[in-house]
Enzyme design. Structure first.
Site, PDB file in Angstrom:
ATOM      1  N   PRO A  87       3.606   7.258  -5.336  1.00  0.00           N
ATOM      2  CA  PRO A  87       2.887   8.672  -5.230  1.00  0.00           C
ATOM      3  C   PRO A  87       2.898   8.953  -3.596  1.00  0.00           C
ATOM      4  O   PRO A  87       1.984   8.181  -3.261  1.00  0.00           O
ATOM      5  CB  PRO A  87       1.749   8.370  -6.170  1.00  0.00           C
ATOM      6  N   GLU A  88       3.307   9.808  -3.153  1.00  0.00           N
ATOM      7  CA  GLU A  88       3.109  10.257  -1.832  1.00  0.00           C
ATOM      8  C   GLU A  88       2.697  11.668  -1.866  1.00  0.00           C
ATOM      9  O   GLU A  88       2.382  12.126  -3.337  1.00  0.00           O
ATOM     10  CB  GLU A  88       4.379  10.203  -0.916  1.00  0.00           C
ATOM     11  N   LYS A 146      -2.823  11.983   0.166  1.00  0.00           N
ATOM     12  CA  LYS A 146      -2.624  11.294  -1.132  1.00  0.00           C
ATOM     13  C   LYS A 146      -3.864  11.165  -1.780  1.00  0.00           C
ATOM     14  O   LYS A 146      -3.733  10.378  -2.892  1.00  0.00           O
ATOM     15  CB  LYS A 146      -1.816   9.907  -0.760  1.00  0.00           C
ATOM     16  N   ARG A 169      -0.593  -1.637 -11.337  1.00  0.00           N
ATOM     17  CA  ARG A 169      -0.868  -2.782  -9.764  1.00  0.00           C
ATOM     18  C   ARG A 169      -2.278  -2.571  -9.400  1.00  0.00           C
ATOM     19  O   ARG A 169      -2.729  -3.355  -8.436  1.00  0.00           O
ATOM     20  CB  ARG A 169       0.205  -2.454  -8.776  1.00  0.00           C
ATOM     21  N   ARG A 212       7.468  -4.099   4.372  1.00  0.00           N
ATOM     22  CA  ARG A 212       8.470  -3.378   3.315  1.00  0.00           C
ATOM     23  C   ARG A 212       9.650  -3.197   4.003  1.00  0.00           C
ATOM     24  O   ARG A 212      10.229  -3.865   4.826  1.00  0.00           O
ATOM     25  CB  ARG A 212       7.552  -1.966   3.073  1.00  0.00           C
TER      26      ARG A 212
END
Length: 287
Positions: free
Chosen positions: A2-3, A61, A118, A271
């Site tokens: 989710p951005e 966000k 998560r 990342r």
DNA sequence: TATATCTCCTGCGGGC
DNA sequence: TGCCCGCAGGAGATAT
């Protein structure tokens, strides 16, 4: 992941279904979901009971529901979801919070669930500042969808720093809402390598880059956001379709749609970064 | 103050 | 089949 576009899709869904509803009860499961709500779960539930949700707002966000002078702040983290549910339905896996509402004869009964695999996401009930922004969100910069977003001011700040441009795009205190996916997409559109130091860019180039970021996120919003798996869905559990339109992110080895050069993947901040080796030349020296 | 790195967390996929 | 490991990444904490 989710951005900004994905959070905005969720905000719109929540707004359509829970504005004007009175919270009847709140149940949380586990301590982690409220780790940013210092007074604890009892305080959280007590203070929400009987409150009416009057607005659903967002910056970057962060999403929040306005309840009186306070805000129920929601951050989805990596895998958080706000889902509408039929009261009495079985609890989904990874349910961390359940909100039930007082009966409303004019509307279908509904529950709101916060589900998070998560557990990077979380909830907090907090005060708002004079501008109506929740205190934990006050340090977050305006996002490119904000009517008061000032691209030139952001560009001025970025070119004054030695840090790489992608690192700065991801810094939510400089410009908010942009995450790894849309940073890569905006940089691809602007033909800039993410490790180019801000100080080696011109202000007009940064303004153009920010415009690309706004455009790509607008396009994504039009397709319901970017979903790679079941971790991002709207309030009805439906996926977005923008992953089909990505030009760089997740396309390692596939031809650049501009020049045909295979897209490369590089390690960056624990990342991955995706870019075109031909269109986005790596800077000669980096720090 | 600016910048960089680490940590949290779970499920999936690949390798053996 | 089962185990291990790497990967995904937002943001606050910590280190330099």
């Amino acid at each position: 992941m989710p951005e900004l576009p994905e959070v905005e899709v969720v905000r719109r869904g929540v707004a359509a279904h829970v504005l004007g509803r009175e919270i009847a009860a709140t149940t949380t499961f586990g301590a982690r979901v409220l780790r940013r709500h210092a007074p604890g779960p009892a305080d959280f539930a007590d203070r929400l009971t009987g409150r009416v949700i009057t607005e659903a707002r967002r910056r970057g966000k962060y999403l929040w529901l306005v309840v009186g002078d306070d805000a129920l702040v929601v951050h989805l983290g990596m895998s958080g979801q706000l889902l509408l549910a039929v009261p009495g339905a079985p609890d989904p896996k990874h349910l961390h919070a359940r909100f039930t509402f007082a009966p409303d004869p004019a509307r279908e009964p509904v529950e709101l669930h916060f589900v998070d695999q998560r557990t990077f996401g979380g909830l907090a009930l907090v005060e708002r500042d004079a501008a109506g922004i929740p205190l934990p969100v006050a340090h977050i910069a305006r996002d490119p969808f904000d009517p008061e977003f000032d691209p030139l001011a952001v560009a001025r700040r970025i070119v004054g720093r030695a840090s790489g441009i992608k690192r700065q795009l991801l810094d939510q205190t400089i410009v908010s809402g942009i995450g790894n996916i849309y940073a890569d997409e905006a940089l691809w559109r602007a033909r800039i390598h993410g490790e180019r130091p801000g100080e080696r860019l011109t202000k007009p180039a940064v303004v153009r880059l920010l415009d690309h970021a706004r455009t790509v996120m607008t396009d994504a919003l039009g397709e319901g956001g970017t979903s790679f798996d079941s971790l991002y869905v709207n309030v009805n559990g439906e996926s977005g379709y923008f992953s089909r339109s990505l030009q760089a992110y997740g396309r390692e080895g596939q031809p650049c749609r501009r020049c045909g050069t295979p897209i490369r993947r590089e390690h960056f901040m624990n990342r991955s970064s995706y870019s075109c080796p031909h269109c986005q030349k790596r800077p000669q020296t980096t720090r």
